[in-house]
Design an enzyme around this catalytic site. Structure first.
Site, PDB file in Angstrom:
ATOM      1  N   HIS A   1       0.817  -1.214   0.000  1.00  0.00           N
ATOM      2  CA  HIS A   1       0.000   0.000   0.000  1.00  0.00           C
ATOM      3  C   HIS A   1       0.854   1.268   0.000  1.00  0.00           C
ATOM      4  O   HIS A   1       0.433   2.306  -0.523  1.00  0.00           O
ATOM      5  CB  HIS A   1      -0.929   0.020   1.213  1.00  0.00           C
ATOM      6  CG  HIS A   1      -1.956  -1.065   1.189  1.00  0.00           C
ATOM      7  ND1 HIS A   1      -2.675  -1.439   2.303  1.00  0.00           N
ATOM      8  CD2 HIS A   1      -2.396  -1.879   0.186  1.00  0.00           C
ATOM      9  CE1 HIS A   1      -3.501  -2.423   2.005  1.00  0.00           C
ATOM     10  NE2 HIS A   1      -3.346  -2.713   0.721  1.00  0.00           N
TER      11      HIS A   1
ATOM     12  N   HIS B   1      -3.700  -9.199   5.328  1.00  0.00           N
ATOM     13  CA  HIS B   1      -3.576  -8.835   3.906  1.00  0.00           C
ATOM     14  C   HIS B   1      -2.200  -8.259   3.583  1.00  0.00           C
ATOM     15  O   HIS B   1      -1.912  -7.950   2.420  1.00  0.00           O
ATOM     16  CB  HIS B   1      -4.678  -7.854   3.494  1.00  0.00           C
ATOM     17  CG  HIS B   1      -4.764  -6.611   4.326  1.00  0.00           C
ATOM     18  ND1 HIS B   1      -3.754  -5.683   4.404  1.00  0.00           N
ATOM     19  CD2 HIS B   1      -5.765  -6.133   5.116  1.00  0.00           C
ATOM     20  CE1 HIS B   1      -4.111  -4.685   5.185  1.00  0.00           C
ATOM     21  NE2 HIS B   1      -5.325  -4.939   5.651  1.00  0.00           N
ATOM     22  N   HIS B   2      -1.356  -8.116   4.585  1.00  0.00           N
ATOM     23  CA  HIS B   2       0.045  -7.718   4.400  1.00  0.00           C
ATOM     24  C   HIS B   2       0.181  -6.382   3.669  1.00  0.00           C
ATOM     25  O   HIS B   2       1.133  -6.176   2.912  1.00  0.00           O
ATOM     26  CB  HIS B   2       0.828  -8.809   3.660  1.00  0.00           C
ATOM     27  CG  HIS B   2       0.663 -10.168   4.260  1.00  0.00           C
ATOM     28  ND1 HIS B   2       1.233 -10.523   5.467  1.00  0.00           N
ATOM     29  CD2 HIS B   2      -0.050 -11.258   3.851  1.00  0.00           C
ATOM     30  CE1 HIS B   2       0.903 -11.764   5.760  1.00  0.00           C
ATOM     31  NE2 HIS B   2       0.119 -12.232   4.805  1.00  0.00           N
ATOM     32  N   CYS B   3      -0.768  -5.472   3.911  1.00  0.00           N
ATOM     33  CA  CYS B   3      -0.761  -4.164   3.239  1.00  0.00           C
ATOM     34  C   CYS B   3      -0.687  -4.332   1.725  1.00  0.00           C
ATOM     35  O   CYS B   3       0.010  -3.589   1.029  1.00  0.00           O
ATOM     36  CB  CYS B   3       0.374  -3.288   3.744  1.00  0.00           C
ATOM     37  SG  CYS B   3       0.206  -2.805   5.467  1.00  0.00           S
ATOM     38  N   ALA B   4      -1.403  -5.334   1.226  1.00  0.00           N
ATOM     39  CA  ALA B   4      -1.417  -5.610  -0.217  1.00  0.00           C
ATOM     40  C   ALA B   4      -2.807  -6.106  -0.606  1.00  0.00           C
ATOM     41  O   ALA B   4      -2.961  -7.202  -1.160  1.00  0.00           O
ATOM     42  CB  ALA B   4      -0.347  -6.629  -0.586  1.00  0.00           C
TER      43      ALA B   4
END
Length: 406
Positions: A124, A362-365
């Site tokens: 992100h 979501h692992h900033c993705a």
């Protein structure tokens, strides 16, 4: 000569911890790496015996602290093979570095009708600043799509690039999939189209040698805390001619030449005009110690050991029933997976009960999660202080969870 993993582990005090009565297996370094004694001691020594505000201080402690800070800038330049230390800006981390580029260079150079190219696998931090810039400027955001195997559809790049492409922003290694993108090839194509290129190196600098001159990237950014250094410190590299032309982003002390209520303000030369306020000098000292640490071990030796560990992990994880792996066979640093239909949070919680620390979510993705049509994934990180025994504990834990939950 074999990699001295046990000697390395002895330098990391947290690795002696127990979690839930079991030895800690820390497989979450892609989120943030643990710190060796050498980094902890360097920062503590600075605060105990050498701390003072940097810049303009006439007294000994201030002069020494300023010199130590600038010595680390020179050290980072050598680490990245930058032409000059004056191409490096100290920032809080990768996120701030990208935002600095978007709000300084981007505001000045990107206009209505222009476009910026990113990829579907970006963190992100390498999506949202460009979305915000496009909203401000009227530019268009274009996306290189993914293949199911976690590689990029690079055949789409030529169609996405045109005379109005101002920037290509790409991760060097995916924080979720471990995909090592062919950034040199992408940079060359982007430059042929007249575009600049920003490389997010947050997941790369700890795994192998970086040469910004060989890459020929215009911007390169990374965080210290993933390189076994402190939190709150990172580095933005910008080619000198670009950096000197960029307007300041934040105003305040240290980034000015003169300030007048009637004549206005003139600014310091780069990189200092991008370092408003009191810097994180202790973090900078710690970053220097972290670079010393990995350089002494040798990044080539680290890369060779980690590649061997990754091969072992992928082979062992293939024996886990109902395990779905995401990403290419050739990957670096991370393994993303889901177990059956169980939510990643549940799997991660069970693993924590066994003393195994992995990242879930979501692992900033989130665009990547949407591509794979899953709400979350588990992610195990493998770095220089991890071992085959820890991989075995991960695999045993996953098999136990599968047996318990079905």
């Amino acid at each position: 000569m074999s990699f001295p993993v046990e000697k390395v582990r002895a330098d990391f005090p947290v690795l002696t911890r127990e979690v839930n009565g079991l030895p800690l297996a820390y497989l979450d370094s892609a989120a943030s790496a643990q710190k060796p004694n050498q980094v902890i001691d360097a920062e503590m020594e600075f605060y105990r015996h050498g701390y003072a505000a940097v810049h303009r201080g006439i007294h000994t402690l201030s002069a020494e602290a300023t010199q130590r800070m600038e010595n680390v800038r020179t050290q980072v330049a050598a680490f990245l093979n930058a032409r000059s230390a004056e191409e490096l800006v100290f920032v809080r981390g990768t996120t701030e570095g990208i935002n600095l580029v978007a709000n300084s260079w981007g505001n000045a150079q990107v206009h209505a009708g222009d476009n910026i190219v990113i990829t579907q696998m970006e963190h992100h931090a390498n999506i949202v600043p460009w979305q915000m810039l496009c909203e401000r400027s009227g530019a268009q955001l274009r996306v290189i799509p993914l293949n199911v195997d976690g590689t990029l559809q690079l055949e789409q790049l030529d169609a996405l690039l045109d005379a109005r492409t101002r920037l290509v922003a790409i991760t060097q290694i995916s924080n979720v999939l471990g995909t090592a993108n062919p950034v040199a090839e992408i940079i060359a194509k982007a430059h042929q189209a007249g575009a600049k290129v920003l490389v997010d190196g947050a997941q790369a600098v700890m795994h192998h040698t970086i040469d910004v001159q060989a890459l020929d990237c215009d911007f390169y950014v990374f965080s210290g805390h993933k390189l076994y250094g402190p939190t709150g410190i990172g580095v933005l590299y910008v080619k000198e001619d670009i950096l000197q032309a960029m307007p300041p982003w934040e105003g305040g002390g240290s980034m000015i030449a003169t300030v007048s209520l009637t004549q206005g303000t003139t600014y310091a030369k780069a990189p200092w005009r991008f370092e408003a306020g009191t810097p994180n000098t202790g973090g900078i000292i710690g970053l220097g110690a972290a670079i010393d640490y990995v350089s002494t071990l040798g990044l080539d030796a680290i890369a060779e050991y980690e590649a061997s560990l990754m091969r072992y992990a992928l082979a062992e994880m293939a024996s886990v029933p109902d395990l779905t792996l995401y990403g290419p066979d050739a990957r670096k640093g991370v393994i993303a997976f889901n177990l059956g239909k169980h939510h990643a949070y549940d799997v991660g919680s069970f693993l924590d009960n066994y003393g195994v620390a992995v990242r879930t979510g979501h692992h900033c993705a989130m665009p990547l999660m949407a591509f794979y049509q899953v709400p979350a994934m588990c992610r195990a990180s493998l770095v220089m202080y991890n071992t085959t025994e820890e991989v075995d504990r991960l695999v045993t834990g996953l098999k136990r969870i599968h047996h318990l939950l079905g």
